[in-house]
Design a protein around this motif. Structure first.
Motif, PDB file in Angstrom:
ATOM      1  N   UNK A  54       0.956  -1.107  -0.081  1.00 17.34           N
ATOM      2  CA  UNK A  54       0.062  -0.009  -0.039  1.00 17.34           C
ATOM      3  C   UNK A  54       0.950   1.132  -0.076  1.00 17.34           C
ATOM      4  N   UNK A  55       0.502   2.240  -0.910  1.00 24.78           N
ATOM      5  CA  UNK A  55       1.432   3.385  -0.885  1.00 24.78           C
ATOM      6  C   UNK A  55       0.541   4.473  -1.659  1.00 24.78           C
ATOM      7  N   UNK A  56       1.198   5.751  -1.783  1.00 22.43           N
ATOM      8  CA  UNK A  56       0.073   6.864  -1.963  1.00 22.43           C
ATOM      9  C   UNK A  56      -0.073   6.851  -3.385  1.00 22.43           C
ATOM     10  N   UNK A  57       0.565   5.746  -4.161  1.00 20.57           N
ATOM     11  CA  UNK A  57       0.107   5.797  -5.607  1.00 20.57           C
ATOM     12  C   UNK A  57      -0.925   4.761  -5.851  1.00 20.57           C
ATOM     13  N   UNK A  58      -1.167   3.954  -4.801  1.00 17.82           N
ATOM     14  CA  UNK A  58      -2.346   2.828  -4.962  1.00 17.82           C
ATOM     15  C   UNK A  58      -1.675   1.752  -4.402  1.00 17.82           C
ATOM     16  N   UNK A  59      -2.299   0.434  -4.904  1.00 20.02           N
ATOM     17  CA  UNK A  59      -1.721  -0.871  -4.413  1.00 20.02           C
ATOM     18  C   UNK A  59      -1.015  -1.488  -5.643  1.00 20.02           C
ATOM     19  N   UNK A  60       0.014  -2.441  -5.054  1.00 22.75           N
ATOM     20  CA  UNK A  60       0.616  -3.289  -5.962  1.00 22.75           C
ATOM     21  C   UNK A  60       0.893  -4.427  -5.342  1.00 22.75           C
ATOM     22  N   UNK A  61       1.145  -5.483  -6.115  1.00 14.05           N
ATOM     23  CA  UNK A  61       1.489  -7.017  -5.522  1.00 14.05           C
ATOM     24  C   UNK A  61       2.867  -7.191  -5.102  1.00 14.05           C
ATOM     25  N   UNK A  62       3.263  -7.781  -4.062  1.00 17.51           N
ATOM     26  CA  UNK A  62       4.383  -8.269  -3.951  1.00 17.51           C
ATOM     27  C   UNK A  62       4.721  -9.363  -4.719  1.00 17.51           C
ATOM     28  N   UNK A  63       6.130  -9.826  -4.692  1.00 16.19           N
ATOM     29  CA  UNK A  63       6.462 -11.034  -5.449  1.00 16.19           C
ATOM     30  C   UNK A  63       5.713 -12.287  -5.144  1.00 16.19           C
TER      31      UNK A  63
END
Length: 299
Positions: A54-63
């Motif tokens: 979770x960050x200011x630019x949205x969501x992304x998957x970890x490896x």
């Protein structure tokens, strides 16, 4: 880890990963955002690894999240389909699924959807027709069709797949030819590579204002891929729907231009003619096509 107790959390994780948003996932499943977040936290605790950043630019998957999502991305649809099969049990579908679809949906929507469908219904065979023209289902002996654009009135059943908006692209070698102070003059100095549905060009600016412009067509192609390939070879300017941006991200030949404007927005529809006794693979294909359409736009 209790696999049964983790089942709901896996479903919720899959929806978050698909939509790349807690809010959209919660809305899609009819749950609160806090409930969705709690289930993800619970799953991450059970597997002992962070799955989503979770960050200011949205969501992304970890490896670890990427690995898990590859295994679960069709889980919800498979469960829905399995429960439906219990309600209307019948022999495994066989025969031919005949479908027409636009060229620009082939790589990132149709091929992965048909691949997944063939694994679920191994006895099914296929007749696939790529065309940017609307084909009558009865006259052409089709089970279903996907079409982008305005549909004439008919008795066919119509379901929404999504919408796609056109943007301007030029080859890197052609960018130097952009001249003038206005987009109209700049475009008129370029050769326009069009397809049949791009007759009336209405440009929408980032502030919402609209301009209708008339352009002389240099090459009118009967499919979008031909105009794309001509543009790649420095022939001229092309309008491409955002659904193909995943392909363009991997393409080092075309670049986006006139980004303050966009072309027309088209509704993409799924059509079939079944009133009753609809084969279950029709609904399943629609689920898959809609999923991969959304996935391509979020790429």
């Amino acid at each position: 880890m209790n696999n049964l107790k983790s089942f709901n959390s896996l479903i919720i994780f899959t929806e978050i990963a698909k939509f790349k948003s807690f809010t959209l996932a919660a809305k899609h499943m009819g749950l609160s955002k806090s409930s969705v977040s709690q289930q993800l936290t619970k799953l991450e605790k059970e597997v002992g690894q962070q799955l989503i950043k979770r960050n200011t630019r949205g969501l992304s998957l970890t490896p670890a999240g990427e690995i898990l999502f590859k295994k679960t991305e069709h889980l919800n649809g498979q469960i829905t389909n399995a429960l439906k099969e219990l309600n209307d049990f019948e022999e495994e579908p066989s025969g031919v699924f005949a479908l027409s679809f636009p060229f620009f949906l082939e790589s990132f929507v149709i091929i992965p959807a048909i691949t997944a469908l063939s694994r679920e219904f191994p006895k099914l065979k296929y007749k696939l027709i790529m065309t940017d023209q609307l084909m009558d289902l009865v006259e052409n002996d089709l089970d279903a069709s996907i079409f982008a654009g305005n549909l004439p009135d008919s008795n066919y059943k119509v379901q929404d797949v999504g919408t796609t908006t056109e943007h301007f692209y030029l080859s890197k070698n052609s960018v130097a030819k952009i001249n003038g102070n206005t987009i109209e003059k700049s475009i008129r100095d370029l050769k326009w590579l069009s397809v049949p549905w791009q007759k009336d060009l209405v440009l929408t600016s980032t502030n919402g204002s609209k301009k209708k412009i008339q352009l002389e067509v240099f090459a009118n192609c009967n499919n979008l891929m031909s105009s794309l390939h001509l543009a790649e070879n420095d022939v001229g300017l092309v309008l491409l729907p955002d659904i193909v941006k995943e392909r363009l991200q991997k393409n080092d030949k075309l670049v986006s231009v006139f980004e303050e404007y966009k072309g027309n927005t088209w509704k993409v529809k799924f059509l079939h003619s079944y009133n009753k006794d609809k084969p279950k693979y029709i609904d399943r294909f629609y689920q898959l096509a809609k999923y991969y359409f959304l996935k391509s736009q979020l790429a």
